[in-house]
Design an enzyme around this catalytic site. Structure first.
Site, PDB file in Angstrom:
ATOM      1  N   GLU A 255      57.986  35.741  -6.572  1.00 47.72           N
ATOM      2  CA  GLU A 255      58.756  35.629  -7.818  1.00 47.72           C
ATOM      3  C   GLU A 255      58.088  36.576  -8.806  1.00 47.72           C
ATOM      4  OE1 GLU A 255      58.865  31.484  -8.878  1.00 47.72           O
ATOM      5  OE2 GLU A 255      60.015  30.973  -7.102  1.00 47.72           O
ATOM      6  N   CYS A 288      58.960  35.662 -17.802  1.00 45.39           N
ATOM      7  CA  CYS A 288      59.576  36.603 -16.850  1.00 45.39           C
ATOM      8  C   CYS A 288      61.095  36.646 -17.001  1.00 45.39           C
ATOM      9  CB  CYS A 288      59.200  36.209 -15.432  1.00 45.39           C
ATOM     10  SG  CYS A 288      59.637  34.510 -15.036  1.00 45.39           S
TER      11      CYS A 288
HETATM   12  P1  NAD Z   1      49.352  39.484 -11.485  1.00 46.45           P
HETATM   13  O1  NAD Z   1      50.173  39.980 -10.375  1.00 46.45           O
HETATM   14  O2  NAD Z   1      48.378  40.396 -12.124  1.00 46.45           O
HETATM   15  O3  NAD Z   1      48.494  38.214 -11.026  1.00 46.45           O
HETATM   16  C1  NAD Z   1      49.100  37.080 -10.467  1.00 46.45           C
HETATM   17  C2  NAD Z   1      48.103  36.362  -9.582  1.00 46.45           C
HETATM   18  O4  NAD Z   1      47.772  37.202  -8.485  1.00 46.45           O
HETATM   19  C3  NAD Z   1      46.782  36.004 -10.255  1.00 46.45           C
HETATM   20  O5  NAD Z   1      46.375  34.726  -9.822  1.00 46.45           O
HETATM   21  C4  NAD Z   1      45.839  37.066  -9.722  1.00 46.45           C
HETATM   22  O6  NAD Z   1      44.497  36.636  -9.700  1.00 46.45           O
HETATM   23  C5  NAD Z   1      46.373  37.233  -8.324  1.00 46.45           C
HETATM   24  N1  NAD Z   1      46.013  38.504  -7.672  1.00 46.45           N
HETATM   25  C6  NAD Z   1      45.820  39.718  -8.241  1.00 46.45           C
HETATM   26  N2  NAD Z   1      45.517  40.635  -7.287  1.00 46.45           N
HETATM   27  C7  NAD Z   1      45.532  39.992  -6.101  1.00 46.45           C
HETATM   28  C8  NAD Z   1      45.322  40.395  -4.753  1.00 46.45           C
HETATM   29  N3  NAD Z   1      45.029  41.663  -4.438  1.00 46.45           N
HETATM   30  N4  NAD Z   1      45.439  39.477  -3.778  1.00 46.45           N
HETATM   31  C9  NAD Z   1      45.759  38.203  -4.069  1.00 46.45           C
HETATM   32  N5  NAD Z   1      45.953  37.751  -5.328  1.00 46.45           N
HETATM   33  C10 NAD Z   1      45.853  38.635  -6.335  1.00 46.45           C
HETATM   34  O7  NAD Z   1      50.373  38.900 -12.550  1.00 46.45           O
HETATM   35  P2  NAD Z   1      50.042  38.284 -13.992  1.00 46.45           P
HETATM   36  O8  NAD Z   1      49.681  39.399 -14.910  1.00 46.45           O
HETATM   37  O9  NAD Z   1      49.117  37.116 -13.841  1.00 46.45           O
HETATM   38  O10 NAD Z   1      51.463  37.681 -14.388  1.00 46.45           O
HETATM   39  C11 NAD Z   1      52.444  38.397 -15.061  1.00 46.45           C
HETATM   40  C12 NAD Z   1      53.543  38.806 -14.116  1.00 46.45           C
HETATM   41  O11 NAD Z   1      54.076  37.669 -13.463  1.00 46.45           O
HETATM   42  C13 NAD Z   1      54.717  39.447 -14.837  1.00 46.45           C
HETATM   43  O12 NAD Z   1      55.198  40.534 -14.088  1.00 46.45           O
HETATM   44  C14 NAD Z   1      55.758  38.330 -14.873  1.00 46.45           C
HETATM   45  O13 NAD Z   1      57.091  38.754 -15.006  1.00 46.45           O
HETATM   46  C15 NAD Z   1      55.509  37.677 -13.542  1.00 46.45           C
HETATM   47  N6  NAD Z   1      56.050  36.323 -13.509  1.00 46.45           N
HETATM   48  C16 NAD Z   1      57.155  36.074 -12.725  1.00 46.45           C
HETATM   49  C17 NAD Z   1      57.719  34.798 -12.701  1.00 46.45           C
HETATM   50  C18 NAD Z   1      58.927  34.491 -11.858  1.00 46.45           C
HETATM   51  O14 NAD Z   1      59.185  33.318 -11.629  1.00 46.45           O
HETATM   52  N7  NAD Z   1      59.650  35.478 -11.380  1.00 46.45           N
HETATM   53  C19 NAD Z   1      57.142  33.779 -13.473  1.00 46.45           C
HETATM   54  C20 NAD Z   1      56.038  34.076 -14.262  1.00 46.45           C
HETATM   55  C21 NAD Z   1      55.486  35.348 -14.266  1.00 46.45           C
END
Ligand code: NAD
Length: 485
Positions: A255, A288
């Site tokens: 997501e 999001c």
């Molecule tokens: P992010 O992708 O930077 O991080 C998300 C998670 O992934 C964190 O827990 C992070 O520690 C982990 N992560 C990072 N690198 C990783 C790797 N290499 N392997 C495994 N895990 C890893 O996202 P963010 O900045 O925390 O969140 C913002 C983003 O999330 C925005 O793009 C937003 O639109 C999206 N979002 C989407 C929804 C939805 O339901 N579609 C809901 C909320 C947020």
């Protein structure tokens, strides 16, 4: 006795929760409040050994949890839901310090949604009716088998609610779970595991690992024993997790972000449309699903903008604990710099800043509500997710043009339309690429509806039976008629 820290009158564990116990790590990372930059906790920084311990616990716990069946698992999920309801204020107050969402929204609806997630999925799993049919002289039935240990990785916005949204169906379907919340807002998920402990989940069924995405997150997602990967976050990280899933042949749902169109037609209730458009700045735009691209019919754009500005002028930037605040600070100074960078590049590109466009006079992580009229639909500010209080406005003259603009980015998470015309609502609702499309409303959702994104906004669907199917191995069980009695 596990270590706990004091967070503004609440005690919170900075440790992992593995195999039914709090477990520490030699190294830690700093978790600071977006509100005043103060240090909230030194949180345990998991590593490869932590990931291995958590997955080993989930693997050991899986056979017995799966064997309980939906009815045997439901009481645990209901107990957890009841405990969340009893601790809403406690969780909300900690999450407000940690993530800076408005405290009153957290208390009134966001944290309680976590309880609803556990209750709804416990019940839905019990209500599953196997599809049964005859073919070729055999009886076929579709059986749901729990797929195995699942890893759930969540982002920093609405961390408690979004984590429960993904973990509840996994547990209800019979998977054991390792959750890794984001490093910028790890504390409310830790409180969830105080309640998991109280709800007496069998050890290893539901585990928490804290740490950095590229470190423990990567270790969790590349482990071959994991059978499902469920991720919410950015498209960039989804690519890493997708590669891990591909390597190990593990299904994953993602997501991801959005650059969602907010369409307003001349026949719409402009007061309602402008009021909802202004609400796209809620949570400082760190949502999001927000409709960040305002697409307004040319003939009403001035009337719309006059109403929009009036609504935004009434918004109050401030401390999210304060009842009068409507706009909170951004999560982190790095994120503030990212948002400011988008706006600075738009300005340099010649895009017109209609309001805001700078860090607030309050200082800290507050950024002014910003509206930009781009020079072109190709501008970066139109095509890329900012995830901050930044909207763009463009106009159209025909329905075809409106749909073409709506579908002109790589994303496809949600869409919002204001119109009074039922046929147009149906036509546009079908034509716009989006996982969820709202007409004359926003953010009202039924938990049983499919949820996810098209394009680079995601892969797969969660919500209702879609999530329970994802966490199950669906099996066709076929028995030759007349051979068993
Ligand atoms: P992010 O992708 O930077 O991080 C998300 C998670 O992934 C964190 O827990 C992070 O520690 C982990 N992560 C990072 N690198 C990783 C790797 N290499 N392997 C495994 N895990 C890893 O996202 P963010 O900045 O925390 O969140 C913002 C983003 O999330 C925005 O793009 C937003 O639109 C999206 N979002 C989407 C929804 C939805 O339901 N579609 C809901 C909320 C947020």
């Amino acid at each position: 006795m596990s270590q706990r820290v004091e967070v503004h009158g609440h005690t919170v564990s900075p440790e992992h929760y593995i195999d039914g116990q709090r477990v520490g790590s030699a190294s830690t990372f700093e978790d600071r409040s977006p509100i005043d930059g103060s240090l909230l906790a030194e949180v345990c920084r998991g590593d490869a050994a932590t990931a291995d311990a958590a997955i080993s616990a989930a693997v050991r716990a899986f056979p017995a949890w799966a064997a309980l069946g939906p009815e045997g698992r439901a009481p645990y999920l209901h107990r957890l839901a009841d405990l969340i309801d009893k601790h809403v204020d406690h969780i909300a107050e900690v999450e407000c310090w940690d993530m800076a969402m408005l405290e009153r929204s957290l208390k009134a609806r966001v944290i309680g949604r976590g309880a609803r997630n556990f209750r709804a999925y416990a019940d839905l799993a019990c209500e599953y009716t196997e599809r049964v049919w005859e073919s070729n002289g055999t009886t076929n039935r579709v059986v749901r088998n729990p797929s195995g240990p699942a890893v759930v990785i969540t982002p920093w916005n609405a961390p408690f609610m979004l984590s429960t949204w993904k973990c509840a169906p996994a547990l209800a379907a019979g998977c054991t779970v390792v959750l890794k919340p984001a490093e910028w807002s790890p504390l409310s998920c830790s409180l969830l595991f105080d309640l998991v402990d109280k709800a007496d989940f069998p050890p290893g069924v539901f585990n928490l690992v804290q740490g950095i995405g590229e470190e423990v997150g990567a270790a969790l997602t590349t482990d071959r024993r994991v059978r499902r990967l469920s991720f919410t976050g950015s498209p960039e990280t989804a690519r890493h997790i997708g590669r891990a899933g591909a390597e190990n042949i593990v299904p994953f749902t993602a997501e991801l972000g959005g650059k969602n169109p907010f369409l307003v037609f001349a026949d719409a209730d402009l007061d309602a449309a402008a009021a909802k458009a202004a609400l796209q700045y809620d949570d400082a735009g760190q949502v999001c699903l927000s409709g960040t691209r305002l697409l307004v019919e040319e003939s009403v754009v001035d009337a719309f903008l006059e109403r929009f500005h009036r609504n935004v002028d009434a918004q109050v930037l401030g401390d999210p604990h304060d009842e009068t605040t409507t706009i909170s600070p951004l999560i982190h100074p790095d994120h503030l710099a990212r948002v400011a960078g988008f706006v600075d590049r738009a300005r340099a590109n010649g895009d017109e800043i209609l309001r805001g466009g700078k860090v607030s006079d309050l200082g800290g992580n507050w950024y002014e509500q910003t509206l930009i009229r781009p020079t072109s639909n190709d501008s970066e500010i139109v095509q890329h997710e900012v995830f901050g209080p930044v909207l763009t406005i463009q106009t159209f003259t025909t329905e075809e043009e409106a749909v073409a603009l709506a579908n002109s980015t790589e994303y496809g998470l949600s869409g919002i339309l204001f119109t009074a015309d039922a046929e147009r609502a149906d036509r546009i609702g079908r034509a716009v690429r989006a996982g969820t499309f709202w007409v004359n409303c926003f953010l009202v959702r039924d938990l049983t509806a499919p949820f996810g994104g098209a394009g680079i906004s995601g892969i797969g669907r969660e919500g209702g039976d879609y999530a329970l199917d994802f966490y199950s191995d669906l099996k066709t069980l076929q028995i030759l008629d007349g051979t068993v009695s």
